[in-house]
Write a protein that holds these residues in place. Sequence first.
Motif, PDB file in Angstrom:
ATOM      1  N   ILE A  27       0.983  -1.083  -0.159  1.00 34.83           N
ATOM      2  CA  ILE A  27      -0.141   0.108  -0.016  1.00 34.83           C
ATOM      3  C   ILE A  27       0.861   1.217  -0.065  1.00 34.83           C
ATOM      4  O   ILE A  27       2.065   1.247   0.551  1.00 34.83           O
ATOM      5  CB  ILE A  27      -1.028  -0.042   1.259  1.00 34.83           C
ATOM      6  N   PRO A  28       0.540   2.407  -0.556  1.00 30.31           N
ATOM      7  CA  PRO A  28       1.009   3.693  -0.610  1.00 30.31           C
ATOM      8  C   PRO A  28       1.103   4.097   1.039  1.00 30.31           C
ATOM      9  O   PRO A  28       0.156   4.046   1.436  1.00 30.31           O
ATOM     10  CB  PRO A  28       0.446   4.376  -1.678  1.00 30.31           C
ATOM     11  N   TYR A  29       2.269   4.778   1.327  1.00 30.14           N
ATOM     12  CA  TYR A  29       2.047   5.292   2.418  1.00 30.14           C
ATOM     13  C   TYR A  29       2.501   6.772   2.432  1.00 30.14           C
ATOM     14  O   TYR A  29       3.671   7.122   2.230  1.00 30.14           O
ATOM     15  CB  TYR A  29       3.206   4.589   3.350  1.00 30.14           C
ATOM     16  N   ASN A  30       1.771   7.707   2.544  1.00 28.03           N
ATOM     17  CA  ASN A  30       1.913   9.211   2.124  1.00 28.03           C
ATOM     18  C   ASN A  30       2.706   9.980   3.308  1.00 28.03           C
ATOM     19  O   ASN A  30       2.984  11.283   2.870  1.00 28.03           O
ATOM     20  CB  ASN A  30       0.442   9.806   1.696  1.00 28.03           C
ATOM     21  N   PHE A  31       3.130   9.350   4.145  1.00 29.84           N
ATOM     22  CA  PHE A  31       3.726  10.249   5.233  1.00 29.84           C
ATOM     23  C   PHE A  31       4.985  10.509   4.738  1.00 29.84           C
ATOM     24  O   PHE A  31       5.492  11.716   4.869  1.00 29.84           O
ATOM     25  CB  PHE A  31       4.036   9.248   6.371  1.00 29.84           C
ATOM     26  N   PHE A  32       5.747   9.673   4.119  1.00 33.39           N
ATOM     27  CA  PHE A  32       7.096  10.111   3.468  1.00 33.39           C
ATOM     28  C   PHE A  32       6.748  10.035   1.829  1.00 33.39           C
ATOM     29  O   PHE A  32       6.131   9.625   1.346  1.00 33.39           O
ATOM     30  CB  PHE A  32       7.809   8.810   3.865  1.00 33.39           C
ATOM     31  N   LYS A  33       7.826  11.234   1.277  1.00 32.08           N
ATOM     32  CA  LYS A  33       7.685  11.472  -0.120  1.00 32.08           C
ATOM     33  C   LYS A  33       8.947  12.040  -0.725  1.00 32.08           C
ATOM     34  O   LYS A  33       9.731  12.396   0.157  1.00 32.08           O
ATOM     35  CB  LYS A  33       6.364  12.473  -0.434  1.00 32.08           C
ATOM     36  N   GLY A  34       9.020  11.993  -1.849  1.00 29.70           N
ATOM     37  CA  GLY A  34      10.247  12.462  -2.638  1.00 29.70           C
ATOM     38  C   GLY A  34       9.952  13.143  -3.885  1.00 29.70           C
ATOM     39  O   GLY A  34       9.074  12.764  -4.429  1.00 29.70           O
ATOM     40  N   ALA A  35      10.738  13.866  -4.261  1.00 30.01           N
ATOM     41  CA  ALA A  35      10.417  14.475  -5.632  1.00 30.01           C
ATOM     42  C   ALA A  35      11.873  15.037  -6.166  1.00 30.01           C
ATOM     43  O   ALA A  35      12.923  15.254  -5.492  1.00 30.01           O
ATOM     44  CB  ALA A  35       9.769  15.720  -5.712  1.00 30.01           C
ATOM     45  N   LEU A  36      12.199  14.846  -7.585  1.00 28.23           N
ATOM     46  CA  LEU A  36      13.367  15.283  -8.174  1.00 28.23           C
ATOM     47  C   LEU A  36      13.389  16.821  -8.221  1.00 28.23           C
ATOM     48  O   LEU A  36      12.401  17.456  -8.724  1.00 28.23           O
ATOM     49  CB  LEU A  36      13.439  14.621  -9.714  1.00 28.23           C
ATOM     50  N   LYS A  37      14.549  17.362  -8.133  1.00 27.71           N
ATOM     51  CA  LYS A  37      14.510  18.740  -7.924  1.00 27.71           C
ATOM     52  C   LYS A  37      15.776  19.457  -8.426  1.00 27.71           C
ATOM     53  O   LYS A  37      16.894  18.371  -8.526  1.00 27.71           O
ATOM     54  CB  LYS A  37      14.729  19.366  -6.577  1.00 27.71           C
ATOM     55  N   ARG A  38      16.098  20.388  -9.112  1.00 25.87           N
ATOM     56  CA  ARG A  38      16.971  20.831  -9.774  1.00 25.87           C
ATOM     57  C   ARG A  38      17.439  22.328  -9.294  1.00 25.87           C
ATOM     58  O   ARG A  38      16.457  23.044  -9.899  1.00 25.87           O
ATOM     59  CB  ARG A  38      17.173  20.912 -11.261  1.00 25.87           C
ATOM     60  N   ASN A  39      18.263  22.709  -8.445  1.00 27.40           N
ATOM     61  CA  ASN A  39      18.645  23.877  -8.092  1.00 27.40           C
ATOM     62  C   ASN A  39      20.030  23.945  -7.248  1.00 27.40           C
ATOM     63  O   ASN A  39      20.377  22.642  -7.229  1.00 27.40           O
ATOM     64  CB  ASN A  39      17.730  24.567  -7.188  1.00 27.40           C
ATOM     65  N   LYS A  40      20.335  25.087  -7.132  1.00 26.23           N
ATOM     66  CA  LYS A  40      22.108  24.788  -6.924  1.00 26.23           C
ATOM     67  C   LYS A  40      22.077  24.392  -5.176  1.00 26.23           C
ATOM     68  O   LYS A  40      22.483  25.352  -4.422  1.00 26.23           O
ATOM     69  CB  LYS A  40      22.759  25.928  -7.240  1.00 26.23           C
ATOM     70  N   ASN A  41      21.676  23.508  -4.880  1.00 25.22           N
ATOM     71  CA  ASN A  41      21.605  23.263  -3.376  1.00 25.22           C
ATOM     72  C   ASN A  41      22.740  22.327  -3.089  1.00 25.22           C
ATOM     73  O   ASN A  41      23.092  21.364  -3.646  1.00 25.22           O
ATOM     74  CB  ASN A  41      20.286  22.032  -3.097  1.00 25.22           C
ATOM     75  N   ASN A  42      23.688  22.926  -2.311  1.00 25.09           N
ATOM     76  CA  ASN A  42      25.016  22.744  -2.074  1.00 25.09           C
ATOM     77  C   ASN A  42      25.182  21.794  -0.898  1.00 25.09           C
ATOM     78  O   ASN A  42      26.041  21.726  -0.198  1.00 25.09           O
ATOM     79  CB  ASN A  42      25.948  23.690  -2.094  1.00 25.09           C
ATOM     80  N   SER A  43      24.106  21.314  -0.451  1.00 29.42           N
ATOM     81  CA  SER A  43      23.897  20.584   0.925  1.00 29.42           C
ATOM     82  C   SER A  43      24.616  19.256   0.866  1.00 29.42           C
ATOM     83  O   SER A  43      24.658  18.736  -0.490  1.00 29.42           O
ATOM     84  CB  SER A  43      22.447  20.362   1.412  1.00 29.42           C
ATOM     85  N   SER A  44      25.302  18.598   1.788  1.00 29.87           N
ATOM     86  CA  SER A  44      26.051  17.409   1.609  1.00 29.87           C
ATOM     87  C   SER A  44      24.718  16.369   1.168  1.00 29.87           C
ATOM     88  O   SER A  44      25.274  15.432   0.221  1.00 29.87           O
ATOM     89  CB  SER A  44      26.650  16.739   2.866  1.00 29.87           C
ATOM     90  N   VAL A  45      23.497  16.391   1.509  1.00 33.29           N
ATOM     91  CA  VAL A  45      22.626  15.281   1.227  1.00 33.29           C
ATOM     92  C   VAL A  45      22.399  15.538  -0.388  1.00 33.29           C
ATOM     93  O   VAL A  45      22.184  14.660  -1.224  1.00 33.29           O
ATOM     94  CB  VAL A  45      21.346  15.435   1.977  1.00 33.29           C
ATOM     95  N   ALA A  46      22.155  16.804  -0.686  1.00 35.72           N
ATOM     96  CA  ALA A  46      21.868  16.984  -2.161  1.00 35.72           C
ATOM     97  C   ALA A  46      22.788  16.393  -2.974  1.00 35.72           C
ATOM     98  O   ALA A  46      22.962  16.061  -4.257  1.00 35.72           O
ATOM     99  CB  ALA A  46      21.531  18.463  -2.317  1.00 35.72           C
ATOM    100  N   LYS A  47      24.278  16.722  -2.689  1.00 34.42           N
ATOM    101  CA  LYS A  47      25.499  16.671  -3.362  1.00 34.42           C
ATOM    102  C   LYS A  47      25.467  14.872  -3.693  1.00 34.42           C
ATOM    103  O   LYS A  47      25.854  14.155  -4.687  1.00 34.42           O
ATOM    104  CB  LYS A  47      26.604  17.002  -2.739  1.00 34.42           C
ATOM    105  N   GLU A  48      25.190  14.251  -2.413  1.00 29.32           N
ATOM    106  CA  GLU A  48      25.380  12.789  -2.543  1.00 29.32           C
ATOM    107  C   GLU A  48      24.303  12.236  -3.235  1.00 29.32           C
ATOM    108  O   GLU A  48      24.674  11.011  -4.115  1.00 29.32           O
ATOM    109  CB  GLU A  48      25.093  12.234  -1.013  1.00 29.32           C
ATOM    110  N   SER A  49      23.035  12.603  -3.123  1.00 27.56           N
ATOM    111  CA  SER A  49      21.974  12.214  -4.263  1.00 27.56           C
ATOM    112  C   SER A  49      22.307  12.468  -5.580  1.00 27.56           C
ATOM    113  O   SER A  49      22.072  11.682  -6.525  1.00 27.56           O
ATOM    114  CB  SER A  49      20.769  13.047  -3.894  1.00 27.56           C
ATOM    115  N   ASN A  50      23.022  13.539  -6.007  1.00 27.44           N
ATOM    116  CA  ASN A  50      23.219  13.868  -7.458  1.00 27.44           C
ATOM    117  C   ASN A  50      24.479  12.914  -7.733  1.00 27.44           C
ATOM    118  O   ASN A  50      24.376  12.646  -8.922  1.00 27.44           O
ATOM    119  CB  ASN A  50      23.793  15.413  -7.186  1.00 27.44           C
ATOM    120  N   SER A  51      25.343  12.635  -6.989  1.00 28.29           N
ATOM    121  CA  SER A  51      26.244  11.851  -7.401  1.00 28.29           C
ATOM    122  C   SER A  51      25.948  10.428  -7.539  1.00 28.29           C
ATOM    123  O   SER A  51      26.125   9.641  -8.471  1.00 28.29           O
ATOM    124  CB  SER A  51      27.372  11.626  -6.198  1.00 28.29           C
ATOM    125  N   ALA A  52      24.671   9.779  -6.751  1.00 25.16           N
ATOM    126  CA  ALA A  52      24.209   8.677  -7.014  1.00 25.16           C
ATOM    127  C   ALA A  52      23.299   8.635  -8.384  1.00 25.16           C
ATOM    128  O   ALA A  52      23.263   7.770  -9.045  1.00 25.16           O
ATOM    129  CB  ALA A  52      23.231   8.289  -5.940  1.00 25.16           C
TER     130      ALA A  52
END
Length: 312
Positions: A27-52
């Motif tokens: 079943i879907p669980y709407n409590f957690f979600k994600g979306a593709l984003k493109r902006n110059k977010n320099n956080s380590s999480v964004a960089k790690e995701s971009n590299s993956a």
Amino acid sequence: MKGPLFYSKILLFGEYGIIKDSKGLSIPYNFFKGALKRNKNNSSVAKESNSALAGFAEYLEELTEKEPTLVSFDLERLKKDVADGMYFDSSIPQGYGVGSSGALVAAIYDKYAEDKITVLENLTREKLLKLKAIFGKMESFFHGKSSGLDPLNSYLSLPILINSKDNIESTSIPSQNTEGKGAVFLLDSGSTGETAPMVQIFMDQMKNEGFRKMIKDQFVKHTDACVEDFVNGNVKSLFGNLKQLSHVVLDNFKPMIPVKFHDLWKKGIETNDYYLKLCGSGGGGYFLGFTEDFEKAKEALKDYKLEVVYNF
């Protein structure tokens, strides 16, 4: 740029069993979600995701070359977006059994697949199976082997009934009773679990004839009964079957349950205050709990963080 949202999922029943053709219900669980984003977010999480994503794009290029009849992507656009810093902005915890990689796979397919099967068309069994096959190949980049169900659930945002490997359908489940005392809940184990090693342990155990017999005669039997009961709203029968299933898992899937939870698991079966089962591959992350009286379960599990998924 911000893409559409893709939600996490919960496989209520069928973990490990669906590898051996048991029924399953996701079943879907709407409590957690994600979306593709493109902006110059320099956080380590964004960089790690971009590299993956850069590694994933290369993998998809190989997949397209190897299996051109299965799926093809607008790779040029994907690579350009990755080079521009695209990342997957997600609240879905990784290693928790709620489909973090599934939501990402669904988002990439939705945005970059050519001739994609859309959610709006008449989803025949053939189309569902084709989507599942595509998603399985895509998600295996993250897990080594994937059934494709997590991304399918995330992509469609509908409950999915797995009758067998080659027979899946979108389904409806009884409406939640928000006034009800009963609940399905997530219990946070406080540590992450790795899917690949857990699946490997299961596959190794499947070489043992006794374990195979237990899977067929007990695990699959009780899993199938739970799916039937849940979809048809047979709450009384469901809890009888859940108790059996929880017992079978405790007796036979010990490596997938962190040691400190063994007594907690047993206590639920003995008191009937709640029954625990695996959520995903186990080893950590979330466990699923079922109770006919959430207040009672909350009291019994007061040292743990619980999150209600569904009310009876």
